[in-house]
Design a protein around this motif. Structure first.
Motif, PDB file in Angstrom:
ATOM      1  N   ILE A  90       0.791  -1.224  -0.034  1.00 20.88           N
ATOM      2  CA  ILE A  90      -0.048   0.094  -0.023  1.00 20.88           C
ATOM      3  C   ILE A  90       0.851   1.274  -0.004  1.00 20.88           C
ATOM      4  O   ILE A  90       0.669   2.138  -0.669  1.00 20.88           O
ATOM      5  CB  ILE A  90      -0.845  -0.039   1.144  1.00 20.88           C
ATOM      6  N   GLY A  91       1.779   1.253   0.998  1.00 23.35           N
ATOM      7  CA  GLY A  91       2.664   2.535   0.916  1.00 23.35           C
ATOM      8  C   GLY A  91       3.492   2.512   2.460  1.00 23.35           C
ATOM      9  O   GLY A  91       2.947   1.587   3.145  1.00 23.35           O
ATOM     10  N   VAL A  92       4.532   3.397   2.469  1.00 16.76           N
ATOM     11  CA  VAL A  92       4.983   3.523   3.645  1.00 16.76           C
ATOM     12  C   VAL A  92       4.454   4.302   4.553  1.00 16.76           C
ATOM     13  O   VAL A  92       3.816   5.162   4.181  1.00 16.76           O
ATOM     14  CB  VAL A  92       6.542   4.262   3.400  1.00 16.76           C
ATOM     15  N   VAL A  93       4.500   3.767   6.153  1.00 10.44           N
ATOM     16  CA  VAL A  93       3.796   4.792   7.027  1.00 10.44           C
ATOM     17  C   VAL A  93       4.949   5.165   7.824  1.00 10.44           C
ATOM     18  O   VAL A  93       5.837   4.392   7.996  1.00 10.44           O
ATOM     19  CB  VAL A  93       2.628   3.959   7.826  1.00 10.44           C
ATOM     20  N   GLU A  94       4.618   6.211   8.504  1.00  8.77           N
ATOM     21  CA  GLU A  94       5.978   6.703   9.380  1.00  8.77           C
ATOM     22  C   GLU A  94       5.228   7.810  10.118  1.00  8.77           C
ATOM     23  O   GLU A  94       4.341   8.646  10.108  1.00  8.77           O
ATOM     24  CB  GLU A  94       6.807   7.553   8.481  1.00  8.77           C
ATOM     25  N   ILE A  95       5.943   7.635  11.374  1.00  6.59           N
ATOM     26  CA  ILE A  95       5.547   8.839  12.523  1.00  6.59           C
ATOM     27  C   ILE A  95       6.822   9.300  12.800  1.00  6.59           C
ATOM     28  O   ILE A  95       7.677   8.597  13.056  1.00  6.59           O
ATOM     29  CB  ILE A  95       4.714   8.332  13.598  1.00  6.59           C
ATOM     30  N   SER A  96       7.113  10.502  13.325  1.00  6.78           N
ATOM     31  CA  SER A  96       8.392  11.079  13.983  1.00  6.78           C
ATOM     32  C   SER A  96       8.056  12.245  14.566  1.00  6.78           C
ATOM     33  O   SER A  96       6.942  12.963  14.470  1.00  6.78           O
ATOM     34  CB  SER A  96       9.317  11.338  12.582  1.00  6.78           C
ATOM     35  N   LEU A 120       1.745   4.122  14.895  1.00  7.19           N
ATOM     36  CA  LEU A 120       1.880   3.522  13.524  1.00  7.19           C
ATOM     37  C   LEU A 120       0.717   2.798  12.982  1.00  7.19           C
ATOM     38  O   LEU A 120       0.358   2.730  11.851  1.00  7.19           O
ATOM     39  CB  LEU A 120       3.434   2.960  13.525  1.00  7.19           C
ATOM     40  N   VAL A 121       0.446   1.823  14.005  1.00 13.27           N
ATOM     41  CA  VAL A 121      -0.665   0.613  13.484  1.00 13.27           C
ATOM     42  C   VAL A 121      -1.939   1.366  13.245  1.00 13.27           C
ATOM     43  O   VAL A 121      -2.647   0.981  12.052  1.00 13.27           O
ATOM     44  CB  VAL A 121      -0.903  -0.219  14.831  1.00 13.27           C
ATOM     45  N   ASN A 127       8.754  -4.779   7.591  1.00 18.74           N
ATOM     46  CA  ASN A 127      10.080  -4.062   7.595  1.00 18.74           C
ATOM     47  C   ASN A 127      10.112  -2.967   8.469  1.00 18.74           C
ATOM     48  O   ASN A 127      10.528  -1.649   8.204  1.00 18.74           O
ATOM     49  CB  ASN A 127      10.444  -3.546   6.165  1.00 18.74           C
ATOM     50  N   VAL A 128       9.393  -2.858   9.930  1.00 18.39           N
ATOM     51  CA  VAL A 128       9.452  -1.724  10.775  1.00 18.39           C
ATOM     52  C   VAL A 128      10.677  -1.481  11.194  1.00 18.39           C
ATOM     53  O   VAL A 128      11.415  -2.436  11.688  1.00 18.39           O
ATOM     54  CB  VAL A 128       8.332  -2.247  11.904  1.00 18.39           C
ATOM     55  N   ALA A 158       3.099  -0.657   4.809  1.00 12.98           N
ATOM     56  CA  ALA A 158       1.969  -1.151   5.092  1.00 12.98           C
ATOM     57  C   ALA A 158       1.429  -2.093   3.840  1.00 12.98           C
ATOM     58  O   ALA A 158       1.813  -1.669   2.682  1.00 12.98           O
ATOM     59  CB  ALA A 158       0.931   0.193   5.142  1.00 12.98           C
ATOM     60  N   VAL A 159       0.888  -3.195   4.104  1.00 10.49           N
ATOM     61  CA  VAL A 159       0.618  -4.077   3.102  1.00 10.49           C
ATOM     62  C   VAL A 159      -0.807  -4.703   3.284  1.00 10.49           C
ATOM     63  O   VAL A 159      -1.488  -4.530   4.529  1.00 10.49           O
ATOM     64  CB  VAL A 159       1.666  -5.249   3.225  1.00 10.49           C
TER      65      VAL A 159
END
Length: 130
Positions: A52-58, A90-91, A104-105, A124-125
């Motif tokens: 689906i795409g990369v998910v990220e928090i920072s 993140l979830v 690949n977290v 995310a998949v």
């Protein structure tokens, strides 16, 4: 310099006490169960999926006076509970875009003279054929 026979025994006892004191440290993993599958780096997903795409928090924050007292690196970093909260965020982000899993977290923590921060990311998949 001479040592008495008891000096070696006292040194060994001190080492054992220090090691026992470390045994109660922060766990690396608390085995928290999340509503979607979470796989860290080098953990393969054993079923077919579509990305689906990369998910990220920072986040980055300024250091507090407590963290910089005496110009030493004290009270820095996230504890296990904080990492669990970050992972939960993140979830939730992945669930909002329809993910069944995050693979690949990666977790990165950094600190500098004036700030500290973190970045948590994964891919995310969605499972195929379900």
């Amino acid at each position: 310099m001479t040592f008495s026979k008891n000096t070696g025994a006292v040194a060994a006892l001190l080492v054992i006490c220090m090691l026992l004191g470390c045994a109660g440290g922060i766990p690396i993993s608390t085995n928290t169960k999340y509503p979607i599958e979470l796989l860290y780096e080098n953990q393969p997903l054993e079923r077919p999926y579509s990305e689906i795409g990369v998910v990220e928090i920072s986040s980055e924050d300024s250091l507090t006076a407590r963290q910089t007292q005496d110009k030493r690196m004290m009270y820095r970093g996230n504890d296990a509970k904080t990492k669990e909260l970050l992972t939960a965020r993140l979830v939730i982000k992945a669930q909002k875009i329809g993910a069944d899993a995050i693979i690949n977290v990666k977790y990165k923590y950094y600190t500098s003279v004036k700030s500290e921060g973190y970045m948590l990311s994964g891919l995310a998949v969605r499972y195929r054929g379900e």
